[in-house]
Design an enzyme around this catalytic site. Structure first.
Site, short mmCIF file in Angstrom:
data_model
loop_
_atom_site.label_atom_id
_atom_site.label_comp_id
_atom_site.label_asym_id
_atom_site.label_seq_id
_atom_site.Cartn_x
_atom_site.Cartn_y
_atom_site.Cartn_z
N GLU A 1 -5.57 -8.55 2.29
CA GLU A 1 -6.40 -8.14 3.42
C GLU A 1 -7.83 -7.99 2.95
O GLU A 1 -8.08 -7.49 1.86
CB GLU A 1 -5.96 -6.78 3.99
CG GLU A 1 -4.57 -6.69 4.56
CD GLU A 1 -4.24 -5.27 4.98
OE1 GLU A 1 -5.15 -4.53 5.40
OE2 GLU A 1 -3.06 -4.88 4.84
N GLU B 1 0.82 -1.22 0.00
CA GLU B 1 0.00 0.00 0.00
C GLU B 1 0.85 1.28 0.00
O GLU B 1 0.82 2.07 0.94
CB GLU B 1 -0.96 0.01 1.19
CG GLU B 1 -2.02 -1.07 1.14
CD GLU B 1 -3.07 -0.89 2.23
OE1 GLU B 1 -2.99 0.09 3.01
OE2 GLU B 1 -3.97 -1.75 2.33
#
Length: 475
Positions: free
Chosen positions: A411, A306
C-alpha cells in the site's frame, strides 16, 4: 518469464539477487582490485562498443535527463572514463544506449565487469538486463560501497531467454546532487560453458520470483461500500488493466478475485486469529486454498497484514502471530507451487525508532517468508507537502536488503496536500514510481480508497494524478 532457483521446503530465497544467481548457475562476484592490476589493453573478444570511453561517451547515456554525462581524463590509466555529474539525488544509472548484445542464445554465459569510483561514498552495482517480449529480467551484483579509489565489479551470468537483448547498466545509489561518479572499462565477454553436471536438486520444489520491471497496480478496497467488481471496473477505466491488484479478506481466504482480475498478479491478504490457526482448525481449508491457487499469475499471499496495532492492543501476541505464520507457510510449502510467495506486510512506521517497535517481534523467520512488503504513505497529519521518496521508502528498502529479501509496496498513497489540485501529487507519483522501479520493487499497489479508520481520502480522482498513475501501470 520468471527466473527460478532450487528450493527445499525448509529453505526459501535469501535475496532477489540469489534467485538469479542460483537459477542460472551463475557465480556473482563483487570484488575490489587496484587499477594497477588490470590490463589497459582492449581484448579482441570485447563485446561492448566504446568500452574504454576512448570515443568519449558515444554509445552511453544516463537514465535521468538531469544527470550530466561527459568524458573525463580521470581514468585508471592514461585514457578516459565516463563522468556523471548527478542532477537528482537517489539512483543514477549509466546505460548502454544501444543494447550490447542484440540477440543472445539461451544458456550462453557471459562475464561483465566495470571499474567505478565517486567523489564521496555511495554504493554501486552492475547489472545485465535480458530484454525480450516487452519485459526484462536482471542479473546483478550486490551493491557495495565505493568512494575515491577505483573499484572493480565483476559478474558471471547465464542467459535464460533465447533471443533476449542484453542491456548493460552501472547503477549508483545514495548520490546527492552535485556528486561526481566515474565509470571506466565496462566489459562484456563470452565465457566457456562448463560441461553439464547432474542436477542435485531434482525432485525438489522450485520457487520463482519475477526479476523484470516493477509491476504497478491498485487496491480493490470496498471500504466505500462498493463491490470488488465495481472497484475493478473503476480501476480499469482509470488506469487500464492493472499489473497487480491488492485484495483484503477476513477469515479463510478464497479466489473470487480471479473471476474479476484473471490476468493480474495478486497481493492478497487474509486474517484468521493466530490461536485458531494454531489449533489446526483451518489446516484443511488453507491446504485446499493453496492447492487451488491460480497458476498463470504471481501470488503474493499474506497472513494477517499489519499486525502491529493488534499486538499493541493485546488482541494477539507476537509469539502466536509468528507461530501461526510458520504453520501456514509450512502448509503452503506442501503444494510446491512456484508462483506462491509468502509475503509479510508491515507498517513502515514499525521501523521508525519513535514507534518503539521491534521488527523481530513480527518476523516469523527467513524460512517462512519469501518477500517483505510494506505500507508506507506520504505523511498527512501536518499537511507538509509531498515528501522525497527516500524519506518515505528508504528505510523499508534498507531493511529488506538487510534481511536478504526482495520487497514490494503493498500500500502507498497520499491525500491532496494543501491547495494542490493534483498537479503536485502527480509529479510525486511519477517520482516515487521511478524511485521504486530503480530500487527493484517487485510490485507497487496504490491504495485507491478512503481509509476506513480515519476517513483520509487517498483516492486518485483528479485528472493529473490519474494520468500519472496510469502511465506507471501501462509502463
Amino acid at each position: 518469464m520468471p527466473l527460478s532457483y532450487p528450493k527445499t521446503t525448509r529453505h526459501r530465497l535469501t535475496s532477489r539477487l540469489l534467485i538469479a544467481a542460483v537459477a542460472v548457475a551463475s557465480v556473482v562476484i563483487a570484488g575490489a582490485a587496484t587499477a594497477e592490476s588490470a590490463s589497459a589493453a582492449t581484448p579482441a573478444d570485447e563485446l561492448v562498443v566504446n568500452a574504454d570511453f576512448s570515443a568519449g561517451v558515444q554509445n552511453w547515456r544516463t537514465n535521468l535527463s538531469s544527470d550530466r554525462l561527459t568524458a573525463s581524463t580521470v581514468s585508471r590509466s592514461d585514457g578516459k572514463s565516463a563522468r556523471i555529474d548527478v542532477g537528482s539525488p537517489g539512483i543514477t544509472v549509466l546505460n548502454d544506449s544501444k543494447n550490447t548484445v542484440s540477440a543472445a542464445e539461451r544458456g550462453a554465459e557471459y562475464r561483465m565487469t566495470a571499474w567505478v569510483k565517486a567523489s564521496r561514498e555511495v554504493t554501486a552495482q552492475i547489472r545485465a538486463r535480458e530484454v525480450a517480449d516487452g519485459s526484462a529480467e536482471a542479473h546483478k551484483t550486490e551493491s557495495r560501497p565505493v568512494s575515491g579509489e577505483w573499484t572493480q565489479l565483476t559478474m558471471d551470468f547465464t542467459v535464460e531467454r533465447s533471443g533476449a537483448a542484453l542491456d548493460l547498466n552501472v547503477v549508483f545509489a545514495g548520490a546527492a546532487k552535485g556528486d561526481q561518479l566515474y565509470v571506466d572499462s565496462v566489459s562484456l565477454k563470452s565465457v566457456a560453458v562448463d560441461a553439464p553436471q547432474e542436477n542435485p536438486t531434482v525432485g525438489q520444489c522450485a520457487a520463482k520470483l519475477p526479476l523484470g520491471d516493477t509491476r504497478f497496480g491498485v487496491s480493490l478496497g470496498t471500504s466505500d461500500g462498493s463491490s470488488m467488481q465495481e472497484g475493478w471496473d473503476r480501476a480499469v477505466q482509470a488506469y487500464g488493466t492493472p499489473d497487480v491488484v491488492r485484495v483484503f479478506q477476513r477469515g479463510a481466504p478464497n479466489w473470487n478475485v480471479t473471476k474479476i482480475a484473471p490476468s493480474s498478479d495478486l497481493s492478497i491478504s487474509f486474517k484468521i486469529a493466530p490461536k485458531d490457526v494454531l489449533s489446526g482448525a483451518y489446516d484443511s481449508r488453507l491446504r485446499s486454498w493453496f492447492q487451488s491457487a491460480p497458476t498463470n499469475v504471481q501470488v503474493y499471499w499474506t497472513y494477517f497484514h499489519e499486525p502491529e496495532d493488534d499486538v499493541a492492543r493485546g488482541e494477539i501476541t507476537s509469539a502466536d502471530y509468528r507461530a501461526a505464520w510458520q504453520r501456514i507457510s509450512s502448509i503452503a510449502d506442501e503444494t510446491c507451487r512456484s508462483n506462491l510467495h509468502a509475503t509479510l506486510v508491515l507498517m513502515s512506521w514499525t521501523l521508525d525508532p519513535k514507534s518503539n517497535r521491534d521488527f523481530d517481534d513480527y518476523y516469523p523467520g527467513s524460512a517462512a517468508i519469501d518477500v517483505l512488503a510494506w505500507d508506507p504513505y506520504n505523511p498527512w497529519n501536518n499537511n507538509t507537502g509531498y515528501k522525497d521518496p527516500e524519506a518515505i521508502f528508504g528505510s523499508v528498502i534498507a531493511k529488506s536488503k538487510a534481511e536478504g529479501k526482495p520487497f514490494g509496496i503493498a500500500e502507498t498513497g497520499s491525500t491532496l496536500m494543501g491547495s494542490d489540485t493534483g498537479v503536485a501529487r502527480a509529479a510525486w507519483l511519477r517520482e516515487i514510481g521511478a524511485y521504486l522501479r530503480d530500487n527493484d520493487a517487485l510490485f507497487v499497489s496504490y491504495y485507491d480508497a478512503v481509509a476506513p479508520s480515519d476517513q483520509n481520502d487517498f483516492r486518485l480522482r483528479d485528472t493529473s494524478s490519474v494520468a500519472a498513475w496510469r502511465a506507471l501501470v501501462q509502463g
